[in-house]
Design an enzyme around this catalytic site. Sequence first.
Site, PDB file in Angstrom:
ATOM      1  N   SER A   5       0.802  -1.224   0.000  1.00 42.77           N
ATOM      2  CA  SER A   5       0.000   0.000   0.000  1.00 42.77           C
ATOM      3  C   SER A   5       0.838   1.278   0.000  1.00 42.77           C
ATOM      4  O   SER A   5       0.290   2.369  -0.106  1.00 42.77           O
ATOM      5  CB  SER A   5      -0.952   0.023   1.205  1.00 42.77           C
ATOM      6  OG  SER A   5      -0.241   0.220   2.409  1.00 42.77           O
ATOM      7  N   LYS A  33       0.735   4.088   6.985  1.00 44.27           N
ATOM      8  CA  LYS A  33       0.094   5.025   6.064  1.00 44.27           C
ATOM      9  C   LYS A  33       0.613   6.430   6.343  1.00 44.27           C
ATOM     10  O   LYS A  33       1.287   6.681   7.327  1.00 44.27           O
ATOM     11  CB  LYS A  33      -1.439   5.031   6.245  1.00 44.27           C
ATOM     12  CG  LYS A  33      -2.130   3.697   6.025  1.00 44.27           C
ATOM     13  CD  LYS A  33      -2.209   3.332   4.570  1.00 44.27           C
ATOM     14  CE  LYS A  33      -2.980   2.054   4.341  1.00 44.27           C
ATOM     15  NZ  LYS A  33      -2.246   0.829   4.570  1.00 44.27           N
TER      16      LYS A  33
END
Length: 145
Positions: free
Chosen positions: A65, A102
């Site tokens: 990701s 993230k």
Amino acid sequence: MKKMQNITLYRAVTDTEHLLPFVDDGIKAGFPSPAQDYVEQGIDLNKALIKHPESTFLAKVDGNSMTDSWIFDGDIVVIDKSLEVRNGCKVIAFIDGEFTMKNIKIENEVLSLVPDNPDYPTITITPDRQFLIWGVVTHVIHKLY
């Protein structure tokens, strides 16, 4: 929906010292310069990468990701739990029972976890979610070959 990027955490072991040869003049990325005949200094990666040993952990990245920021599956990240979280920094977050890495986005008092891969959704933090910012990512150890 793709699954979150998993993180396996390891405590940083900083009580050892292993000096590696180190060229402190820098490596030119433009035109080459004459090579040094010998290296006089050494570098200890513990000291170079870890500023707060008591609050620093290493983690192996599992997933993709964050590939648009050159963080890939199998890379090692250095995480410092003592650093202040700022808008835009990369963090390890614990959300709904899982660790993930993230970017933090704070906009209009709304906190979001933003991936660096368009195939993954942004995660908006709402009061009904179990959420904790675990630490700030300070370095990435990335294998080239």
